[in-house]
Write an enzyme that holds these catalytic residues in place. Structure first.
Site, PDB file in Angstrom:
ATOM      1  N   SER A 188       1.005  -1.226  -0.022  1.00  0.00           N
ATOM      2  CA  SER A 188      -0.092   0.165   0.318  1.00  0.00           C
ATOM      3  C   SER A 188       0.518   1.217  -0.172  1.00  0.00           C
ATOM      4  CB  SER A 188      -1.095  -0.297   0.766  1.00  0.00           C
ATOM      5  OG  SER A 188       0.134   0.373   2.176  1.00  0.00           O
ATOM      6  N   HIS A 216      -5.117  -4.759  -0.019  1.00  0.00           N
ATOM      7  CA  HIS A 216      -5.526  -3.858  -0.714  1.00  0.00           C
ATOM      8  C   HIS A 216      -5.230  -4.600  -2.447  1.00  0.00           C
ATOM      9  CE1 HIS A 216      -4.548   0.009   0.847  1.00  0.00           C
ATOM     10  NE2 HIS A 216      -3.949  -0.635   1.306  1.00  0.00           N
ATOM     11  N   LYS A 248     -12.197  -1.880   1.893  1.00  0.00           N
ATOM     12  CA  LYS A 248     -11.419  -0.884  -0.224  1.00  0.00           C
ATOM     13  C   LYS A 248     -11.993  -1.236  -0.673  1.00  0.00           C
ATOM     14  CE  LYS A 248      -6.818  -0.891   2.520  1.00  0.00           C
ATOM     15  NZ  LYS A 248      -7.533  -1.084   3.831  1.00  0.00           N
TER      16      LYS A 248
END
Length: 408
Positions: A188, A216, A248
């Site tokens: 990230s 992610h 996310k």
């Protein structure tokens, strides 16, 4: 104020100063009320634009995710009232976890109220006194904290240097009972990825376990967003543990573990961060599940995200900006030689209605300040061109100012 309170305040002030307080004493871009920025969007000619949120698939404001959350509130209330072990769970928990497992191609999943907590609680639960945990040096803080509190051996290897990892295992594997390798799918802070095929060779050669943090990468990597395994064409069942987040691509909050069904069943009865924490709220569960459904129905969102991300990366590099080793998948950092330049550029972006705060000292080495750009399915070509234009102008302004001779 007591003596103890005074000493505690001095302790906090000292550590705040050491962590870089001077950079933000005259105003800073952190803890900004972004809803206020959105409400004042018309103060900028091109409106308000955020690159600071990881709503990769653009589902946080999707009508279906919002409607699902509202319906769950009306039916089940605001919370679940207890941990799932002692207070019972909801059928919605079971359905979400079953569909996540099916989507990812694994035996089962287990959702936990915090993504950060998921890593912290899992590592120490897996590794014991005779074991060794080896972690990529740039792994997320939640992974590092999960390791530092354990009673097992703990080592790091240079970022994505798998040959160094192989050498560590050659030298130390025989000393330990079990070895757990921990790394990330999509990093990230850097926007780069692990060479999973090579990592699998090393893991299997040394009879080690692998824990892959895909926070992610789910919804981002692979043709349909199934993560690093899909990206490289590797069966996810070959990996002992994967960790994901619902905050996310799944537009909600919380974390989850993906593993063999028997492993998940064991964790349901033994994992401290699960059995001593409340279950996901009804609205959280519903919005995450609906986001998963939309991802399965509309894999073109992943394709659009990838095109947008790679366009941003190409434009940034064409402008002479340093993007490090980013591959152009949802996360693209722009690195600066000094923290002062980094903060200057972030402020210039904000002056033009673009929110992308600087990352200095916390989370990255002190000599690698950066601004991370989280790309989303909702960003347009015009949006990314606007951002690169402002960044380039700000960099030129800062460097020209630095080169001017000081007046006598």
């Amino acid at each position: 104020m007591t003596k103890a309170q005074s000493s505690f305040l001095k302790f906090a002030e000292r550590h705040f100063r050491l962590s870089g307080k001077a950079l933000i004493e005259n105003g800073h871009p952190y803890f900004v009320p972004t809803d206020a920025l959105e409400a004042q969007s018309d103060q900028w000619p091109d409106g308000y634009l955020s690159f600071s949120h990881y709503d990769y698939l653009g589902l946080m404001h999707h009508p279906r995710t919002i409607a699902a959350a509202k319906a769950a509130l009306d039916i089940h209330g605001t919370g679940v009232g207890a941990s799932r072990l002692v207070g019972g769970e909801r059928r919605a928990h079971q359905r979400l976890e079953a569909d996540l497992a099916d989507f990812l191609g694994v035996g089962g999943t287990l959702s936990i109220i915090s993504g950060y907590l998921t890593n912290v609680t899992l590592i120490g639960h897996i590794a014991g006194q005779r074991d060794l945990v080896i972690v990529d040096e740039l792994a997320h803080n939640s992974i590092m904290m999960g390791c530092r509190g354990g009673k097992f051996g703990f080592m790091t290897f240079p970022h994505n240097d798998l040959e160094a990892l192989d050498q560590i295992l050659e030298e130390h594997r025989a000393t330990y009972g079990r070895v757990l390798i921990v790394t990330e799918g999509l990093f990230s802070m850097d926007g780069d990825i692990t060479d999973l095929p090579r990592l699998m060779e090393i893991k299997e050669k040394h009879d080690a376990w692998l824990m892959l943090d895909e926070a992610h990468s789910y919804g981002v990597l692979g043709s349909t967003g199934r993560g690093l395994c899909e990206h490289f064409g590797i069966d996810p069942r070959r990996i002992e543990l994967a960790v994901g987040t619902l905050s996310k691509s799944f537009a909600s909050s919380g974390g989850f573990i993906a593993a063999d069904a028997d492993v998940i069943e064991w964790l349901r009865f033994t994992l401290p961060g699960f059995i001593f924490s409340v279950g996901l709220s009804p609205a959280t569960t519903a919005s995450a599940h609906t986001a998963l459904e939309i991802l399965r129905e509309e894999p073109e969102r992943v394709t659009r995200l990838r095109a947008t991300s790679r366009s941003f990366l190409k434009l940034a590099r064409s402008a002479g900006l340093n993007t490090g080793d980013a591959i152009g998948e949802a996360v693209v950092p722009i690195l600066f030689p000094t923290a002062e330049e980094c903060v200057f550029v972030a402020d210039a972006l904000m002056q033009q209605g673009i929110y992308a705060p600087p990352v200095v000292h916390v989370g990255v080495p002190k000599d690698l300040p950066r601004i991370r750009f989280f790309l989303s399915h909702t960003h347009s070509q015009r949006d990314i061109e606007r951002a690169i234009r402002v960044i380039s102008a700000a960099v030129s302004e800062f460097r020209n100012k630095e080169m001017r001779p000081v007046a006598e």
